[in-house]
Design a protein around this motif. Sequence first.
Motif, PDB file in Angstrom:
ATOM      1  N   THR A   1      18.197 -30.534  -5.290  1.00 51.99           N
ATOM      2  CA  THR A   1      18.837 -31.567  -6.108  1.00 51.99           C
ATOM      3  C   THR A   1      17.851 -32.623  -6.579  1.00 51.99           C
ATOM      4  OG1 THR A   1      19.350 -33.000  -4.223  1.00 51.99           O
ATOM      5  CG2 THR A   1      20.948 -31.254  -4.761  1.00 51.99           C
ATOM      6  N   GLY A   2      16.697 -32.715  -5.930  1.00 49.67           N
ATOM      7  CA  GLY A   2      15.736 -33.747  -6.272  1.00 49.67           C
ATOM      8  C   GLY A   2      16.031 -35.081  -5.621  1.00 49.67           C
ATOM      9  N   GLU A   3      17.074 -35.139  -4.802  1.00 53.89           N
ATOM     10  CA  GLU A   3      17.422 -36.388  -4.139  1.00 53.89           C
ATOM     11  C   GLU A   3      16.446 -36.660  -2.993  1.00 53.89           C
ATOM     12  OE1 GLU A   3      21.425 -36.178  -2.862  1.00 53.89           O
ATOM     13  OE2 GLU A   3      22.244 -35.902  -4.889  1.00 53.89           O
ATOM     14  N   PRO A   4      15.959 -37.893  -2.865  1.00 58.19           N
ATOM     15  CA  PRO A   4      15.002 -38.215  -1.800  1.00 58.19           C
ATOM     16  C   PRO A   4      15.662 -38.269  -0.428  1.00 58.19           C
ATOM     17  CG  PRO A   4      15.604 -40.202  -2.988  1.00 58.19           C
ATOM     18  CD  PRO A   4      16.236 -39.055  -3.727  1.00 58.19           C
ATOM     19  N   ARG A   5      14.875 -38.157   0.601  1.00 54.66           N
ATOM     20  CA  ARG A   5      15.348 -38.297   1.979  1.00 54.66           C
ATOM     21  C   ARG A   5      15.824 -39.724   2.220  1.00 54.66           C
ATOM     22  NH1 ARG A   5      11.035 -40.949   4.213  1.00 54.66           N
ATOM     23  NH2 ARG A   5      11.411 -40.448   6.397  1.00 54.66           N
ATOM     24  N   ASN A   6      16.658 -39.894   3.230  1.00 55.11           N
ATOM     25  CA  ASN A   6      17.139 -41.229   3.583  1.00 55.11           C
ATOM     26  C   ASN A   6      17.207 -41.346   5.101  1.00 55.11           C
ATOM     27  OD1 ASN A   6      18.283 -43.720   3.870  1.00 55.11           O
ATOM     28  ND2 ASN A   6      20.050 -43.327   2.549  1.00 55.11           N
ATOM     29  N   PRO A   7      16.103 -41.744   5.744  1.00 56.68           N
ATOM     30  CA  PRO A   7      16.067 -41.814   7.207  1.00 56.68           C
ATOM     31  C   PRO A   7      17.075 -42.773   7.810  1.00 56.68           C
ATOM     32  CG  PRO A   7      14.150 -42.898   6.248  1.00 56.68           C
ATOM     33  CD  PRO A   7      14.838 -42.169   5.131  1.00 56.68           C
TER      34      PRO A   7
END
Length: 360
Positions: free
Chosen positions: A158-164
Amino acid sequence: MRKKFLPVLGLLFFFVAKSFCFSANGGFYIAKAQKEKTGDFSTYNIEENSAKNGQSSVNAAQIEEEPVLTGMKKAFAGEPLFIEDFFDENEELPLGALVLFAYQRAYNQKQMQVFFRNGDWCIELDGKTFAWAEGRLLPLEKIEQAENYGLQKIYPYTGEPRNPELYTKEEIAELKKLGTKAAIAQEKPVDNTFTALLLGGQNRGIMEKHIAKTSIFNQRVNVNQLIVQLAEKIDEEVQQLAETDPAIKTFINKIYQIGGYNWRTIDGTAGRRSYHCYGVALDITEGNNQKVTYWEWERVWNENWMLVKQSRLWAPPVEVIKVFEKYGFIWGGTWDEYDTMHFEYRPELIELNRLMSGLY
């Protein structure tokens, strides 16, 4: 500098809304892909999701008077299939079918055939048949030993970045196991016959016949012939953007080197091949970079490497990432096992996301 390895998502996450899945290093990956309300990706309704995206199906009866076989009837008849065969039907397609159709569409020049045989979805590439085998994608001669092999690593990109900030304590604990001897010992080998045949070579000698030099961002690099023209198009578009965007111009000027083809296995795994091995991955490194770039380098001294905020990671300009994605590359900065210098040609992952989102 340690050899780095490529983190990729595992297939299991399709069956759980947010699950831990085996990744390329034998550990787990926290999946954040799009999902239906049921959270179940074992089957997927093409027509229903297409309608959600404002698209309509084509009624075969409107364009052809003679009766035609529906997609599933063609499947059970053993006929070659295309995803378009199912656009007119309210059928739930299994995950295996969607993945194989994604490969078929992403590499249409290969003219791969998808069909259903002996109770499993199969794909034919260059005269050789591979069975889905519950996510293992094995040549027919290895089906009886399927339990000895691990799952292929594929997911809808999806191209969505990670979110720790969204990680749970349990997820953090699993991520900390990555690259450990215990995790590597549990890893089953993933058969690479399909990937090697798709990209050019099962061994170094054969693969290097498909390697060529090209230039991107003023750097010479060895890559697979398959992506030479794509790399040149990316370079042309980014260079044009740099003419009016100072941030992109600075990005290009700061590049120290770009790594491409490199025949090697992935560090921290049980001998799994890197996509650099096939010449379809690029590592862009910036001179005098002080930001975090690669998760495994970070974990050498920071056991909480997975909690590093996305804003603290080195990253190319967003516009550059979008150009790469336009031409079928995915960016390693979206992974929980982040690798922000890494771009990899995986058009099937982008195509799979389109199929699962109704964006075809």
